[in-house]
Enzyme design. Structure first.
Site: not given
Ligand code: APR
Length: 312
Positions: A9, A13, A33, A88, A95, A118, A120, A151, A175
């Site tokens: 979230a 997300g 999350d 990445r 990840n 989605v 990376n 883009r 990507h």
């Molecule tokens: N289970 C659920 N949620 C998780 C977990 C997990 N095991 N580990 C991390 N998260 C949550 C984090 O708590 C955070 O709220 O994933 C969320 C990631 O959000 P952001 O840090 O805001 O990152 P965001 O910009 O949403 O990107 C997410 O998409 O584009 C790709 O490279 C980017 O891999 C990244 C992903």
């Protein structure tokens, strides 16, 4: 009516959940999350916009996978985003652990969902999700090509000072470094892009496109792009839950199409209620086809890196 779960979230997300909810096609969108309160708070906020934005899709937030039960479509955004200077690939190890864990938890509560990845590095994370979930390959799809195409379309419209709606742009491949733009099929008001811009100009736009995500990371400093990425993922969800079978460039499993086998790669595919229902084989130029095959080799190499992590 369909149930959609968005895992993670964060920026990507929550924006994806909002866009899917606003389409008003799903009965429920669940955000989950690991951070307590985050998905719940965001869900409340989104629900409080429903009266104004006029959508009935209910949004809920949870830290418990039980509430994701019987999801039709799951979007995995959980993971770390890229930081400035980070590639990445740097994200791969951390990840991979997150995506493996999330996929297992999802499958405990939803038997046969369609999963859109989605997180990376995209190509590896999509491959990993397919391996861990053991779902049929057409039910695990990565998002990248719609974003890269969008883009590219933006840079074309800016360069030529034309309306976005007059532009059609397409990128395939992976990507990242081996993105494969397809200028031969790009058009402006129906006219081939290759007849409007010089090769040098097109190359410049292609470069801007492949660096499009990094440029935003550099400006934001604390995260990566999420408006255009979320639009792209939500569009995939829409095509699946409405069973429209529209063709989009997505990261899909290839079994001989374009002469490429056994790899997840960005190609045009029809998306419907069973996931990828057909890989569409466009007429590419020889150099575009060569670039696509090169990209497939690069992705295979990257996937073997993933295997080396797994075996450690
Ligand atoms: N289970 C659920 N949620 C998780 C977990 C997990 N095991 N580990 C991390 N998260 C949550 C984090 O708590 C955070 O709220 O994933 C969320 C990631 O959000 P952001 O840090 O805001 O990152 P965001 O910009 O949403 O990107 C997410 O998409 O584009 C790709 O490279 C980017 O891999 C990244 C992903």
């Amino acid at each position: 009516m369909k149930k959609v779960t968005v895992v993670g979230a964060g920026k990507y997300g929550s924006m994806t959940a909002l866009r899917v909810a606003e389409y008003n096609l799903a009965s429920e969108v669940v955000m989950t999350d690991i951070v307590e309160g985050l998905p719940q708070g965001l869900a409340l906020d989104i629900n409080q916009s429903r009266f104004v934005e006029k959508f009935d899709t209910k949004v809920s937030g949870t830290n418990d996978y039980k509430e994701t039960a019987e999801s039709d479509v799951v979007v995995i955004t959980a993971g770390l985003p890229r930081k400035p200077g980070m590639s990445r690939m740097d994200l791969l190890e951390v990840n991979a652990g997150i995506v493996t864990d999330v996929t297992k938890q999802i499958l405990e509560h939803s038997e046969d969902p369609i999963i859109i990845v989605v997180t990376n590095p995209l190509d590896q994370m999509t491959t990993l999700t397919a391996e861990v979930s053991k779902l049929s390959k057409g039910r695990v799809i990565g998002q990248a090509g719609i974003l890269d195409s969008s883009r590219f379309a933006y840079f074309i419209s800016e360069k030529l000072n034309v309306k976005m709606s007059d532009v059609y742009a397409l990128t395939l491949g992976s990507h990242g470094e081996t993105m494969v733009p397809v200028p031969s099929l790009c058009t402006v008001s129906g006219e081939p892009l290759v007849d409007i811009l010089s090769e040098k100009d097109i190359d410049e736009l292609v470069k801007k496109t492949s660096e499009g995500g990094a440029e935003i990371v550099g400006l934001l400093k604390t995260g990566s792009a999420y408006f255009a990425p979320a639009s792209s993922a939500a569009t995939m969800v829409k095509s699946i839950i409405s069973d429209s079978n529209e063709v989009f460039p997505v990261c899909a499993w290839l079994e001989g199409e374009y002469g490429i086998n056994d790899v997840y790669l960005g190609v045009p595919a029809k998306l419907g209620k069973e996931g990828v229902t057909e890989i569409v084989e466009y007429d590419l130029t020889t150099s575009e086809l060569d670039a696509l095959r090169e990209a497939s080799k690069a992705v295979k190499d990257k996937v073997s890196e993933l295997n080396s992590i797994n075996s450690q």
